[in-house]
Design a protein around this motif. Structure first.
Motif, PDB file in Angstrom:
ATOM      1  N   ALA A 109     -11.425  -9.604  16.725  1.00 20.07           N
ATOM      2  CA  ALA A 109     -10.144  -8.844  16.152  1.00 20.07           C
ATOM      3  C   ALA A 109      -8.963  -8.682  17.273  1.00 20.07           C
ATOM      4  N   GLY A 110      -9.087  -9.317  18.308  1.00 17.14           N
ATOM      5  CA  GLY A 110      -8.076  -9.167  19.099  1.00 17.14           C
ATOM      6  C   GLY A 110      -7.326 -10.676  19.332  1.00 17.14           C
ATOM      7  N   CYS A 111      -8.111 -11.822  19.443  1.00 20.78           N
ATOM      8  CA  CYS A 111      -7.713 -12.838  19.593  1.00 20.78           C
ATOM      9  C   CYS A 111      -8.089 -14.071  18.586  1.00 20.78           C
ATOM     10  N   GLY A 112      -8.833 -13.580  17.518  1.00 22.66           N
ATOM     11  CA  GLY A 112      -9.249 -14.612  16.342  1.00 22.66           C
ATOM     12  C   GLY A 112     -10.237 -15.446  16.548  1.00 22.66           C
ATOM     13  N   LEU A 113     -10.861 -15.382  17.743  1.00 23.76           N
ATOM     14  CA  LEU A 113     -11.909 -16.385  18.105  1.00 23.76           C
ATOM     15  C   LEU A 113     -13.351 -16.213  17.336  1.00 23.76           C
ATOM     16  N   PRO A 114     -13.451 -17.361  16.559  1.00 22.88           N
ATOM     17  CA  PRO A 114     -14.715 -17.217  15.706  1.00 22.88           C
ATOM     18  C   PRO A 114     -16.100 -16.622  16.471  1.00 22.88           C
ATOM     19  N   LEU A 115     -16.740 -15.818  15.977  1.00 20.13           N
ATOM     20  CA  LEU A 115     -17.724 -15.166  16.818  1.00 20.13           C
ATOM     21  C   LEU A 115     -19.313 -15.639  16.041  1.00 20.13           C
ATOM     22  N   PHE A 116     -19.316 -15.144  14.765  1.00 22.94           N
ATOM     23  CA  PHE A 116     -20.517 -15.284  14.025  1.00 22.94           C
ATOM     24  C   PHE A 116     -20.462 -15.822  12.492  1.00 22.94           C
ATOM     25  N   GLU A 117     -21.318 -16.405  12.190  1.00 25.18           N
ATOM     26  CA  GLU A 117     -21.157 -16.648  10.562  1.00 25.18           C
ATOM     27  C   GLU A 117     -21.844 -15.811  10.028  1.00 25.18           C
ATOM     28  N   ALA A 118     -21.491 -15.476   8.702  1.00 28.65           N
ATOM     29  CA  ALA A 118     -22.247 -14.517   7.654  1.00 28.65           C
ATOM     30  C   ALA A 118     -23.782 -14.588   7.610  1.00 28.65           C
ATOM     31  N   ASP A 119     -24.001 -15.951   7.650  1.00 28.54           N
ATOM     32  CA  ASP A 119     -25.660 -16.245   7.353  1.00 28.54           C
ATOM     33  C   ASP A 119     -26.498 -15.913   8.635  1.00 28.54           C
ATOM     34  N   ALA A 120     -25.660 -15.572   9.753  1.00 26.66           N
ATOM     35  CA  ALA A 120     -26.678 -15.214  11.008  1.00 26.66           C
ATOM     36  C   ALA A 120     -26.794 -13.673  11.134  1.00 26.66           C
ATOM     37  N   LYS A 121     -25.951 -13.062   9.802  1.00 25.28           N
ATOM     38  CA  LYS A 121     -26.371 -11.611  10.041  1.00 25.28           C
ATOM     39  C   LYS A 121     -27.446 -10.809   9.236  1.00 25.28           C
ATOM     40  N   PHE A 122     -28.020  -9.789   9.594  1.00 24.99           N
ATOM     41  CA  PHE A 122     -29.172  -9.447   9.249  1.00 24.99           C
ATOM     42  C   PHE A 122     -29.177  -7.927   9.336  1.00 24.99           C
ATOM     43  N   ASP A 123     -29.982  -7.168   8.656  1.00 28.96           N
ATOM     44  CA  ASP A 123     -29.976  -5.826   8.562  1.00 28.96           C
ATOM     45  C   ASP A 123     -31.091  -5.252   9.457  1.00 28.96           C
ATOM     46  N   SER A 124     -30.608  -4.643  10.726  1.00 29.84           N
ATOM     47  CA  SER A 124     -31.474  -4.222  11.895  1.00 29.84           C
ATOM     48  C   SER A 124     -31.725  -2.894  11.763  1.00 29.84           C
ATOM     49  N   GLU A 125     -31.248  -2.200  10.644  1.00 27.14           N
ATOM     50  CA  GLU A 125     -31.361  -0.597  10.266  1.00 27.14           C
ATOM     51  C   GLU A 125     -30.959   0.376  11.333  1.00 27.14           C
ATOM     52  N   CYS A 126     -29.977  -0.426  12.615  1.00 28.60           N
ATOM     53  CA  CYS A 126     -29.667   0.639  13.422  1.00 28.60           C
ATOM     54  C   CYS A 126     -28.311   0.966  13.288  1.00 28.60           C
ATOM     55  N   GLY A 127     -27.656   0.899  12.448  1.00 26.01           N
ATOM     56  CA  GLY A 127     -26.236   1.170  12.053  1.00 26.01           C
ATOM     57  C   GLY A 127     -25.067   0.599  12.419  1.00 26.01           C
ATOM     58  N   TRP A 128     -25.512  -0.440  12.964  1.00 28.85           N
ATOM     59  CA  TRP A 128     -24.202  -1.403  13.400  1.00 28.85           C
ATOM     60  C   TRP A 128     -24.648  -2.865  12.939  1.00 28.85           C
ATOM     61  N   PRO A 129     -23.480  -3.834  12.858  1.00 35.37           N
ATOM     62  CA  PRO A 129     -23.669  -4.914  12.317  1.00 35.37           C
ATOM     63  C   PRO A 129     -24.466  -5.918  13.504  1.00 35.37           C
ATOM     64  N   SER A 130     -25.364  -6.861  13.005  1.00 27.88           N
ATOM     65  CA  SER A 130     -26.281  -7.289  13.768  1.00 27.88           C
ATOM     66  C   SER A 130     -26.424  -8.722  13.422  1.00 27.88           C
ATOM     67  N   PHE A 131     -26.507  -9.780  14.541  1.00 26.39           N
ATOM     68  CA  PHE A 131     -26.322 -11.142  14.154  1.00 26.39           C
ATOM     69  C   PHE A 131     -27.647 -11.598  15.132  1.00 26.39           C
ATOM     70  N   ASP A 132     -28.274 -12.788  14.381  1.00 31.34           N
ATOM     71  CA  ASP A 132     -29.239 -13.513  15.283  1.00 31.34           C
ATOM     72  C   ASP A 132     -28.967 -14.538  16.460  1.00 31.34           C
ATOM     73  N   LYS A 133     -27.567 -14.934  15.987  1.00 31.20           N
ATOM     74  CA  LYS A 133     -26.984 -15.820  17.068  1.00 31.20           C
ATOM     75  C   LYS A 133     -25.622 -16.152  16.766  1.00 31.20           C
ATOM     76  N   THR A 134     -24.859 -16.374  17.867  1.00 27.84           N
ATOM     77  CA  THR A 134     -23.464 -16.633  17.716  1.00 27.84           C
ATOM     78  C   THR A 134     -22.924 -18.260  17.166  1.00 27.84           C
ATOM     79  N   ILE A 135     -21.802 -18.231  16.828  1.00 28.55           N
ATOM     80  CA  ILE A 135     -21.404 -19.169  15.877  1.00 28.55           C
ATOM     81  C   ILE A 135     -21.124 -20.620  16.992  1.00 28.55           C
ATOM     82  N   ALA A 136     -21.286 -20.377  18.203  1.00 21.97           N
ATOM     83  CA  ALA A 136     -21.037 -21.460  19.146  1.00 21.97           C
ATOM     84  C   ALA A 136     -21.688 -21.014  20.415  1.00 21.97           C
TER      85      ALA A 136
END
Length: 233
Positions: A109-136
């Motif tokens: 949100a600060g500089c626009g650098l791509p961080l994660f693809e949506a298909d790397a996202k999963f529901d970890s049931e912790c209440g925060w967005p979670s991903f299993d790998k970065t985009i690079a």
């Protein structure tokens, strides 16, 4: 000339002098006000031109920007500033992306650098967005965080050094990783918008930069209080 007449003439002369002095002072004030106004307008025009040049440079080549010189207080919201520049944490289950699963891409949100693809996202049931790998593999940097009773691995944006969250080795997928992020530190770009960006880049004759695959492992204005049993990002 009588004394009375002489006094009268003197009074008239003094009045004329006062009137002339007042007029000259008024003209000087007007000239000073005009100069100040012109100086202000010139400064605003210069700042506007510099901002436009900076925005153009950022859009064309964000890697060339000196992100240490950015006025984050003006660029970010209060919540974003507290999260990204002061390493605070938003509340679980009360943030934008914890249960958001549309196709697209998440960027800093600060500089626009791509961080994660949506298909790397999963529901970890912790209440925060979670991903299993970065985009690079070079998207984020890792730092040891000792704010809690045990050390954690903090992740920051590689480009602007914004605090994003933490990464844990308890992920349910084959990477074994769980990147636990603050929603406020990211902005979502839809699949439609991504297609539009690619089309625009092709029209300009520039090839979209391909992200290197991430290495896989084998193994608000609200406060930052974490609910019992939840891993704080």
């Amino acid at each position: 000339m009588s004394k009375l007449a002489f006094a009268f003439v003197a009074i008239l002369g003094l009045g004329a002098m006062v009137t002339l002095a007042t007029a000259q002072e008024s003209q000087a004030d007007k000239a000073a006000a005009k100069d100040a106004k012109e100086a202000k307008e010139a400064k605003e025009a210069s700042e506007k031109e510099a901002a436009a040049a900076a925005a153009k440079a950022e859009a064309e080549d964000p890697e060339s920007v000196d992100w240490t010189q950015i006025d984050w207080g003006k660029r970010l919201t209060r919540l974003q500033y507290r999260i990204m520049r002061e390493a605070d944490t938003e509340r679980p289950f009360r943030n934008e992306f914890w249960d958001f699963f549309k196709p697209g891409e998440y960027r800093c949100a600060g500089c626009g650098l791509p961080l994660f693809e949506a298909d790397a996202k999963f529901d970890s049931e912790c209440g925060w967005p979670s991903f299993d790998k970065t985009i690079a593999k070079d998207t984020v940097t890792e730092h040891i965080d000792h704010k809690m009773q045990y050390p954690r691995t903090e992740i920051r944006c590689r480009r602007c050094e914004a605090h994003l969250g933490h990464v844990f080795n308890d992920g349910p997928t084959k990477t074994g990783l769980r990147y636990c992020l603050n929603s406020a530190s990211m902005k979502f770009v839809s699949e439609k918008q991504l297609d539009k960006e690619i089309k625009t880049a092709k029209e300009k004759g520039a090839k979209p930069k391909a992200s290197a695959p991430a290495e896989t492992a084998e193994s608000d204005k609200t406060g930052a209080t974490v609910e019992t049993g939840a891993e704080k990002p």
